[in-house]
Scaffold this active site. Structure first.
Site, mmCIF file in Angstrom:
data_model
loop_
_atom_site.group_PDB
_atom_site.id
_atom_site.type_symbol
_atom_site.label_atom_id
_atom_site.label_comp_id
_atom_site.label_asym_id
_atom_site.label_seq_id
_atom_site.Cartn_x
_atom_site.Cartn_y
_atom_site.Cartn_z
ATOM 1 N N THR A 29 -18.763 -8.493 18.786
ATOM 2 C CA THR A 29 -17.669 -7.768 18.118
ATOM 3 C C THR A 29 -16.420 -8.642 18.123
ATOM 4 O OG1 THR A 29 -18.534 -5.586 18.585
ATOM 5 C CG2 THR A 29 -16.147 -5.750 18.346
ATOM 6 N N HIS A 178 -29.101 -1.172 17.121
ATOM 7 C CA HIS A 178 -28.362 -1.265 18.386
ATOM 8 C C HIS A 178 -28.632 -0.006 19.218
ATOM 9 C CE1 HIS A 178 -25.466 -2.197 21.330
ATOM 10 N NE2 HIS A 178 -24.405 -2.469 20.585
ATOM 11 N N ASN A 181 -25.968 -0.735 25.396
ATOM 12 C CA ASN A 181 -24.539 -0.704 25.748
ATOM 13 C C ASN A 181 -23.853 0.656 25.657
ATOM 14 O OD1 ASN A 181 -24.920 -3.354 26.272
ATOM 15 N ND2 ASN A 181 -23.974 -4.113 24.405
ATOM 16 N N TYR A 183 -23.995 3.149 23.561
ATOM 17 C CA TYR A 183 -23.630 3.767 22.293
ATOM 18 C C TYR A 183 -24.625 4.889 21.958
ATOM 19 C CZ TYR A 183 -20.341 -0.037 22.233
ATOM 20 O OH TYR A 183 -19.325 -0.900 22.581
HETATM 21 C C1 8OZ Z 1 -17.302 -5.437 23.021
HETATM 22 C C2 8OZ Z 1 -16.260 -4.815 22.369
HETATM 23 C C3 8OZ Z 1 -16.532 -3.898 21.383
HETATM 24 C C4 8OZ Z 1 -17.846 -3.569 21.078
HETATM 25 C C5 8OZ Z 1 -21.349 -3.856 22.415
HETATM 26 C C6 8OZ Z 1 -20.642 -3.571 20.147
HETATM 27 O O1 8OZ Z 1 -21.048 -3.899 23.618
HETATM 28 C C7 8OZ Z 1 -20.286 -3.867 21.388
HETATM 29 C C8 8OZ Z 1 -18.896 -4.198 21.737
HETATM 30 C C9 8OZ Z 1 -18.600 -5.131 22.706
HETATM 31 O O2 8OZ Z 1 -22.526 -3.781 22.065
#
Ligand code: 8OZ
Length: 365
Positions: A29, A178, A181, A183
């Protein structure tokens, strides 16, 4: 093993994609999209500079306005975004590179300031993440998200399918879902964030259902060899956890293997942090369960990458931070040349500085 005999720098076939080497640019990102979250010409320059990677995985790109959780991240849902990405894929291909897009929905890791109409972010359950998000007003606390109603799930899956179609129209070589992390898809997988009592919560099979439905939808659009999934089974980032990750992730990877997807991309350890987490769960189990291409990521150095290939613990190695500061990372690793140091102050947002102005080897001296 030395670089002379390692295949790290040799071509590799990922399904029908001919990669120039086994080095992957990890999704990063950088928050430099333009108005309407459209990819810009500066982003084209950035990706072209890194086209000698065997494979580029783009920065996480939201599949819908609802999937957004940070300012200036690119989308893959509007006509203008597709056109912006098309310029990037054409330029990367013209330079001999391969590029897949990472499909992203942040779920609860967002804020009404970043949502259309100031709406609440959505999640499997109304469980607030500890932490802050960066909005136009600076750092603000996260809010309690709205639990998705079960009749909203088909629309969510449709958003992923449409994003996969858009990715095809934009000229990508494939897509990475994805599911790492902390999400949305990871929020469904884990019992810290998924407290649902319907078909999408409770038993492991239920918590994995959304990811597998999304995968199946993407497989209606893309040849299976061009589809990958990213997981971070031991990472606590974004306040995520599970009481028993091993059976959860062995189930998920077994199901992905059955579907024959092209690659599995595993963040080993704490995302962007230590590779060792103290968990007893051995990630090598996941590699054994998955017959496709296994991409390893997190804190790899040249020595660790060479060792991983010598031991065959991974097929491809993804580098993140080193690719920020070294557009010619493949050449530097091949020659064992010194690496530029990434500047954290320019990781997110801003202009060309700290983005497209890191020196290449020839101009580095
Ligand atoms: C860092 C800052 C913002 C988003 C991830 C998409 O950790 C990210 C992300 C990483 O997968």
């Amino acid at each position: 093993m030395s670089e002379d005999t390692s295949d790290l720098f040799q071509p590799y076939r990922l399904g029908d994609l001919a990669l120039a080497n086994r080095i992957v640019m990890a999704p990063l990102t950088r928050s430099r999209a333009g108005a309407g979250d459209v990819p810009t010409p500066l982003m084209t320059t950035y990706y072209v500079q890194r086209a000698t990677a065997g494979l580029i995985i783009t920065e996480a790109s939201q599949i819908s306005p609802q999937g957004k959780g940070y300012i200036q991240t690119p989308g893959i849902y509007s006509t203008a975004q597709i056109a912006g990405w098309r310029a990037i894929t054409e330029a990367v291909h013209a330079h001999g590179g391969k590029i897949v897009i990472q499909l992203w929905h942040v779920g609860r890791i967002s804020h009404p300031d970043l949502q259309e109409g100031g709406a609440l972010p959505v999640a499997p359950s109304a469980v607030r993440a500890t932490g802050q998000v960066f909005t136009g007003r600076g750092m603000v606390d996260m809010v309690t998200p709205r639990a998705l109603a079960i009749d909203e799930i088909p629309g969510l899956v449709a958003d992923y399918r449409r994003a996969a179609e858009n990715a095809k129209e934009a000229g990508f070589d494939g897509v990475e879902i994805h599911a790492a992390n902390g999400y949305l898809l990871d929020q469904f997988l884990r019992d810290k964030t998924n407290r649902r009592t319907d078909a999408y919560g409770g038993a492991i099979e239920n918590r994995a259902r959304l990811l597998l439905e999304v995968t199946d939808a993407v497989l209606e659009v893309w040849d299976k060899g061009r589809v990958g999934v990213r997981l971070s089974p031991l990472s606590p980032v974004n306040d995520i956890d599970d009481s028993d990750p091993e059976p959860l992730f062995t189930h998920v990877v077994g199901e992905l293997a059955t579907r024959g997807i092209g690659f599995l991309h595993v963040v080993e350890g704490v995302t962007g942090g230590p590779r060792e987490t103290g968990h007893r769960f051995q990630l090598a189990t996941l590699r054994r369960l998955f017959p496709g291409t296994y991409i390893a990521n997190n804190g790899y150095t040249r020595a660790l990458a060479l060792a991983a290939r010598a031991e065959d613990s991974a097929d491809l190695i993804a580098f993140g931070r080193p690719f920020i500061a070294n557009p010619d990372l493949v050449e530097r690793l091949r020659r064992d040349a010194p690496l530029n140091t990434p500047d954290e102050a320019t990781f997110y947002g801003g202009d060309a500085h700290g983005y497209t102005d890191y020196p290449f080897l020839a101009s580095a001296a």
